[in-house]
Design a protein around this motif. Structure first.
Motif, PDB file in Angstrom:
ATOM      1  N   GLN A  20      41.044  51.665  37.806  1.00  0.00           N
ATOM      2  CA  GLN A  20      40.034  50.820  37.174  1.00  0.00           C
ATOM      3  C   GLN A  20      40.295  50.717  35.676  1.00  0.00           C
ATOM      4  O   GLN A  20      40.736  51.663  35.033  1.00  0.00           O
ATOM      5  CB  GLN A  20      38.630  51.379  37.396  1.00  0.00           C
ATOM      6  N   THR A  48      46.695  46.724  35.213  1.00  0.00           N
ATOM      7  CA  THR A  48      45.922  47.538  36.156  1.00  0.00           C
ATOM      8  C   THR A  48      46.602  47.583  37.520  1.00  0.00           C
ATOM      9  O   THR A  48      46.700  48.643  38.154  1.00  0.00           O
ATOM     10  CB  THR A  48      44.501  46.976  36.296  1.00  0.00           C
ATOM     11  N   ASN A  82      35.163  44.729  34.328  1.00  0.00           N
ATOM     12  CA  ASN A  82      35.719  45.853  35.063  1.00  0.00           C
ATOM     13  C   ASN A  82      36.790  45.325  36.004  1.00  0.00           C
ATOM     14  O   ASN A  82      36.523  44.421  36.800  1.00  0.00           O
ATOM     15  CB  ASN A  82      34.625  46.581  35.859  1.00  0.00           C
ATOM     16  N   ARG A  84      39.397  46.333  38.949  1.00  0.00           N
ATOM     17  CA  ARG A  84      39.755  47.337  39.952  1.00  0.00           C
ATOM     18  C   ARG A  84      40.970  46.846  40.726  1.00  0.00           C
ATOM     19  O   ARG A  84      41.007  45.701  41.172  1.00  0.00           O
ATOM     20  CB  ARG A  84      38.596  47.601  40.903  1.00  0.00           C
TER      21      ARG A  84
END
Length: 539
Positions: A20, A48, A82, A84
């Motif tokens: 994350q 990420t 955010n 992920r």
């Protein structure tokens, strides 16, 4: 040796390969409109996803491709995103990483989904070490199968033909070429040019190309088919070539190609093709159609239409959402209200703008209409039979199994009056699944004045005497039916509409993916049935 990832998963109770990233959006991250720049977001997403892939594999990984980036929400300065990323599935030499981006408003605490994407990463093993990658989700293999199939489909796209299109705008006016010098800050932790940085530069060139066609600041809605064909390093010159490939009703596709040169290659004029991608922008003005430059431009124009079908298939087949209950309770005491809503919904669907031709022949044309997460289809048929005769035959659903192979049987459940009837339809299985059944309310209306169509509207209802049968999957339709327009005394145009639901989708999925012509074949059988019945009646 490689770490025992399976044991670690069991110990910590969650996927080891999930990573994350949280970022607060600052003014330096914003574009000229005050929103988070798409290039900056792509950088963070690539970082990420790469870390998730390396965490799973235990070795360095590089991006091979990224697709299915669909932007749903604009991120503003002051909000928090955010990101992920987790490995969905590992194949023999690559793995798919799913990426989910959400935004949170600091003051309200409300979270919304910004976009989803899928990246393919390839490991860079050290020495002779090998990592055993673990399988996660079968859906990843379906996406991979669709990607591989569509790569083959694109190879043959140049043999397609394009007819009766009004063309006004030349592709040449959208051509963009830009150069960047790769400096040390642009390198990743492996020493190559950071893939996210290349994505950001590509997005910049694509935006300029799109703005030249649109005449305004375009909004990026989707990024597809990022292909990383080879590496580049510090000191390379990267040339970005962008051009609009095609313009659709509400979107514009821009293709971007990246060529790399080292010092020697630069002097010799010998580039390396290292990246390519396609960017979809929301189109605000609808002025004119598009004129592809001869030969190579024609190929790009046609291939863009193929990719549009690919994107539509992925979106509505692989990522279809459960729309929840659709059926309304049937009550004869409320017949007038239910019938009105049934007819009104079909009329509104038919009058919507943005229908785009998917396929056509002499008498049959198939259209699609995309609205956010909704997909609707329309099939137009020219039939050599009087409009009222077609209306009489099509409004009796018990006759439909004679021309529609999906209908195994159709029984009348309740006839409220001459205009409203409830039917129970049983349909055959698709791809080895169980058979499906539907309970439809059919509402039919004759024209009120000259020029109005005959209307046959269908929608799902619930009836107490017909509970779900364990031998069938009880499915639902939200809005479907026929509009029949009189063309002459002996001919009419029959238009079939269907707002696709999860219950209907299995029967048209092959068409969406370009694997089947079942809708065209069913429409042809319908035309033949209506015209044959006319001949029999006249005899």
């Amino acid at each position: 040796t490689a770490p025992n990832h399976q044991a670690l998963r069991t110990k910590c109770g969650r996927s080891l390969a999930e990573v994350q990233m949280c970022q607060s959006i600052l003014p330096c991250h914003a574009n000229h409109q005050g929103g988070l720049g798409a290039g900056q977001l792509l950088k963070w997403m690539d970082t990420t996803a790469c870390l998730a892939a390396e965490r799973h594999a235990g070795i360095p990984c590089v991006t091979a491709s990224m697709d299915d980036v669909q932007f749903e929400e604009t991120v503003r300065v002051g909000q928090v995103i955010n990101i992920r990323a987790r490995v969905n599935r590992a194949f023999n030499t690559s793995m798919e990483v799913g990426i989910h981006v959400s935004v949170q408003d600091i003051l309200s605490g409300v979270q919304k989904r910004v976009c989803m994407a899928f990246s393919t990463f390839v490991g860079k093993p050290v020495g002779t070490n090998k990592v055993q990658w673990h399988l996660e989700y079968s859906l990843a293999s379906e996406r991979r199968r669709l990607r591989l199939y569509n790569q083959e489909l694109l190879l043959f796209s140049a043999v397609w033909s394009r007819k009766d299109t009004t063309l006004k705008i030349s592709t040449e006016c959208t051509r963009v070429e830009s150069i960047e010098l790769v400096l040390p800050p642009h390198a990743n932790h492996h020493g190559n040019t950071f893939g996210g940085q290349i994505m950001a530069w590509m997005e910049n060139a694509a935006t300029v190309a799109a703005s030249r066609l649109c005449g305004t600041y375009p909004t990026l809605k989707e990024v597809d088919m990022f292909q990383f064909r080879g590496p580049s390093s510090v000191g390379d010159r990267l040339v970005f070539k962008a051009m609009v490939n095609n313009s659709f009703h509400s979107s514009v596709e821009v293709g971007v190609r990246v060529e790399a040169y080292n010092c020697e290659e630069w002097n010799q004029g010998n580039p390396r093709h290292i990246n390519s991608a396609f960017f979809l922008y929301q189109r605000t003005n609808q002025d004119g159609q598009f004129l592809p430059f001869p030969e190579d431009g024609e190929r790009r124009y046609i291939a863009a239409m193929v990719r549009k079908r690919i994107r539509m298939a992925r979106k509505h087949i692989l990522y279809s959402r459960d729309e929840g209950p659709i059926s309304v309770p049937w009550d004869k005491r409320n017949q007038v209200f239910l019938g009105y809503n049934n007819v009104a919904a079909l009329t509104v669907l038919a009058e919507k703008q943005g229908w785009e031709v998917s396929s056509k022949n002499n008498k049959i044309r198939v259209f699609v209409l995309e609205e956010l997460h909704l997909l609707s289809i329309k099939v137009e048929m020219v039939v050599d039979t009087p409009a009222f005769h077609a209306f009489s035959l099509l409004s009796d659903l018990k006759l439909r199994p004679q021309w529609d192979t999906n209908y195994l049987s159709c029984e009348e459940v309740e006839r409220a009056d001459e205009e409203e009837t409830v039917y129970h339809i049983k349909c055959g299985p698709v791809n080895g699944s169980k058979s499906r059944d539907f309970v439809f309310l059919l509402s039919k209306r004759q024209p009120c004045k000259d020029g109005d169509p005959y209307v046959i509207a269908l929608r799902s209802v619930t009836v107490d005497c017909l509970p779900p049968d364990e031998n069938y999957i009880r499915s639902e339709a939200k809005c479907a039916g026929f509009l029949i327009h009189r063309l002459s005394i002996s001919t009419c145009q029959v238009s079939y509409y269907n707002q696709v639901t999860s219950g209907v989708l299995p029967y048209i999925a092959g068409n969406l993916a370009g694997l089947s012509k079942s809708m065209e074949e069913t429409a042809s059988c319908c035309v033949k049935f209506l015209e044959q019945d006319t001949i029999s009646t006249s005899l």
